[in-house]
Design an enzyme around this catalytic site. Sequence first.
Site, PDB file in Angstrom:
ATOM      1  N   THR A   4      43.392  44.356  36.720  1.00 52.27           N
ATOM      2  CA  THR A   4      45.293  43.877  36.816  1.00 52.27           C
ATOM      3  C   THR A   4      45.788  43.983  37.773  1.00 52.27           C
ATOM      4  O   THR A   4      45.298  44.800  38.926  1.00 52.27           O
ATOM      5  CB  THR A   4      45.742  45.345  35.542  1.00 52.27           C
ATOM      6  OG1 THR A   4      44.666  45.211  34.190  1.00 52.27           O
ATOM      7  CG2 THR A   4      46.370  45.459  35.215  1.00 52.27           C
ATOM      8  N   GLU A  62      35.150  45.872  37.402  1.00 47.71           N
ATOM      9  CA  GLU A  62      34.939  46.689  36.016  1.00 47.71           C
ATOM     10  C   GLU A  62      35.148  45.209  35.652  1.00 47.71           C
ATOM     11  O   GLU A  62      34.332  44.936  33.701  1.00 47.71           O
ATOM     12  CB  GLU A  62      36.532  46.884  35.700  1.00 47.71           C
ATOM     13  CG  GLU A  62      37.391  46.877  34.586  1.00 47.71           C
ATOM     14  CD  GLU A  62      38.520  47.384  34.891  1.00 47.71           C
ATOM     15  OE1 GLU A  62      39.693  47.491  33.769  1.00 47.71           O
ATOM     16  OE2 GLU A  62      38.867  47.742  35.683  1.00 47.71           O
ATOM     17  N   HIS A 120      45.707  39.181  35.000  1.00 50.22           N
ATOM     18  CA  HIS A 120      43.805  39.679  34.902  1.00 50.22           C
ATOM     19  C   HIS A 120      43.500  38.729  35.497  1.00 50.22           C
ATOM     20  O   HIS A 120      44.012  37.439  35.181  1.00 50.22           O
ATOM     21  CB  HIS A 120      44.195  40.225  33.211  1.00 50.22           C
ATOM     22  CG  HIS A 120      44.586  41.465  32.450  1.00 50.22           C
ATOM     23  ND1 HIS A 120      45.047  42.963  32.933  1.00 50.22           N
ATOM     24  CD2 HIS A 120      45.842  41.382  31.491  1.00 50.22           C
ATOM     25  CE1 HIS A 120      45.855  43.415  31.993  1.00 50.22           C
ATOM     26  NE2 HIS A 120      46.602  42.293  31.435  1.00 50.22           N
ATOM     27  N   THR A 177      36.770  45.284  26.603  1.00 52.77           N
ATOM     28  CA  THR A 177      38.162  45.562  27.101  1.00 52.77           C
ATOM     29  C   THR A 177      39.082  46.810  27.171  1.00 52.77           C
ATOM     30  O   THR A 177      40.078  46.886  27.650  1.00 52.77           O
ATOM     31  CB  THR A 177      39.403  44.384  27.623  1.00 52.77           C
ATOM     32  OG1 THR A 177      39.314  43.974  26.315  1.00 52.77           O
ATOM     33  CG2 THR A 177      38.055  43.792  28.640  1.00 52.77           C
ATOM     34  N   TYR A 223      46.546  50.546  18.039  1.00 50.06           N
ATOM     35  CA  TYR A 223      45.963  51.097  18.978  1.00 50.06           C
ATOM     36  C   TYR A 223      45.177  50.231  20.117  1.00 50.06           C
ATOM     37  O   TYR A 223      43.799  51.006  19.037  1.00 50.06           O
ATOM     38  CB  TYR A 223      46.977  51.691  20.527  1.00 50.06           C
ATOM     39  CG  TYR A 223      46.592  51.898  21.799  1.00 50.06           C
ATOM     40  CD1 TYR A 223      47.276  50.696  22.574  1.00 50.06           C
ATOM     41  CD2 TYR A 223      45.759  52.520  22.204  1.00 50.06           C
ATOM     42  CE1 TYR A 223      47.131  50.607  23.869  1.00 50.06           C
ATOM     43  CE2 TYR A 223      44.924  51.864  23.839  1.00 50.06           C
ATOM     44  CZ  TYR A 223      45.794  51.210  24.901  1.00 50.06           C
ATOM     45  OH  TYR A 223      45.936  51.304  25.693  1.00 50.06           O
ATOM     46  N   ARG A 266      50.149  45.595  24.337  1.00 52.78           N
ATOM     47  CA  ARG A 266      51.466  45.824  24.649  1.00 52.78           C
ATOM     48  C   ARG A 266      52.217  45.395  23.094  1.00 52.78           C
ATOM     49  O   ARG A 266      52.385  44.555  22.881  1.00 52.78           O
ATOM     50  CB  ARG A 266      51.154  43.907  25.390  1.00 52.78           C
ATOM     51  CG  ARG A 266      50.353  44.186  26.208  1.00 52.78           C
ATOM     52  CD  ARG A 266      50.074  44.931  27.424  1.00 52.78           C
ATOM     53  NE  ARG A 266      49.390  45.011  27.835  1.00 52.78           N
ATOM     54  CZ  ARG A 266      48.032  44.717  28.649  1.00 52.78           C
ATOM     55  NH1 ARG A 266      49.263  43.330  29.091  1.00 52.78           N
ATOM     56  NH2 ARG A 266      47.117  45.059  29.153  1.00 52.78           N
ATOM     57  N   GLY A 291      41.382  50.873  32.469  1.00 54.76           N
ATOM     58  CA  GLY A 291      39.966  50.671  32.848  1.00 54.76           C
ATOM     59  C   GLY A 291      39.157  51.998  34.325  1.00 54.76           C
ATOM     60  O   GLY A 291      39.395  51.076  35.159  1.00 54.76           O
ATOM     61  N   GLU A 323      48.662  52.307  36.392  1.00 53.27           N
ATOM     62  CA  GLU A 323      48.179  50.946  36.221  1.00 53.27           C
ATOM     63  C   GLU A 323      48.735  51.004  34.493  1.00 53.27           C
ATOM     64  O   GLU A 323      49.417  49.701  34.063  1.00 53.27           O
ATOM     65  CB  GLU A 323      46.656  50.370  36.123  1.00 53.27           C
ATOM     66  CG  GLU A 323      46.147  49.449  35.305  1.00 53.27           C
ATOM     67  CD  GLU A 323      44.675  48.514  35.591  1.00 53.27           C
ATOM     68  OE1 GLU A 323      44.334  48.593  34.226  1.00 53.27           O
ATOM     69  OE2 GLU A 323      44.565  48.555  36.517  1.00 53.27           O
TER      70      GLU A 323
END
Length: 458
Positions: A277, A304, A341, A368, A392, A412, A428, A441
Amino acid sequence: MTTHAPSPAGPHRPGATAPLRYLHTRIAATYDPLATALRLARSGLFDRHAVYEQAGRWWFAGGALGSVTVRQDEVATDWNGVRHVTARTTGHAVRELGAALADAPVADWRGYGWAAFECAPAAAGRPPADPRQPLAHVFVPRVEVEIGGGGLDLRCADAGLLHRVLAAAGARDGGPEPAPRPLDVEADDPGPYLAAVADAVARIGRGELEKVILSRRVEVPFELDFAATYAAGRRANTPARSFLLDLPELRAAGFSPETVAEVSPDGWVTSQPLAGTRARHGDDPEQDARARAELRTDVKEVYEHAVSVLLADTEMRALCAPGSVAVDEFMAVKERGSVRHLGSRVRGRLRADRNRWDALAALFPAVTASGIPKAAAYRVIDAGEPGSRGLYAGAVLRATAEGDLDAALALRTVHTHQGRTWVRAGAGVVGVSDPAREYRETCEKLASVAPYLTPRQA
């Protein structure tokens, strides 16, 4: 306008030999998908509704012919007002959804719903603290409207409802949208999150796991207008999928960056792992270009992403016919609202002894949004995050009797959970993670949602 009559048997009743079929109508006219979906959501015609956007196609689903709700120990179905509760028979909640929907008394059913993150830990032997917490829910709507620029495709349970839906879809809008109230996502003490990331890095260093996604949540301190929030957020975002849910046990608006599973009627399954990200800088083109280039060369972000794709590939090979699995897109840069991303696509064809619900169960939760290995990540998430996640990092999904399934990763997203409303974002964590950078992040990701939260008007 073309209308196809329902099955002569009419609505399903005990002892009936034929299930209900929708009335199908096509309206050729120009409709704005987002505006039309919002008009239907605000029409007051339905006690529940869902909006789902998938790869340029939009659907509105309203009312309920029936539903399936899975909890830790039971499956509750409600068809035509008749409720039935049975004990769980399979290890994963989404498989229970599939088994129950196979008996739906609607021949051409459509299903809209969601699955909580806790589905997977529960299947792995870590049941939720509250056994009454819904793990998964799908409803079969009374009305489904596919909205496109060239017209509407409507499926309705009865003709009288059809005319009211058409009137609502074509109604004049009631004026400008209410103004959002941006939420300060940095007002809370960052200390607990920084400590949780540092602990996760230490666990990774000890060899307990390779990667974990740790999230932090921020409460929305006012009653939310979910439809207005969805309108504002969708106009500002570039999601892979978007959704709006107003259901008896959940309300949500989300702009998903990726899918957990996409399954076509002919058995092809695709997953879209996104990891790595960087924030977007739309007001500074030079800085934005540097950030984009840095994303593809940063060792931490590339690592990652690569380990996430490797696990998705491994999970797919366990589901799919030998030789059919391939990574058909690798490390493309995906613009997703306030961030970008690294994104890849893994695709394969299901084995003959596997179905779409098996695919979703195997890929759920997305690597992810969980970690590697997943079972170890659940333990770290339990230790590092307050409360349960609920929607979530779970999924919002659409499925049909024709055999397709589309499940969006619930990131999101603003949603209700345990009587409160939250926004949430994670990062992550790998062995070289810096806690301060991972905290930053989460702020960058929350900027896809927090500026568009719109209070409910009195």
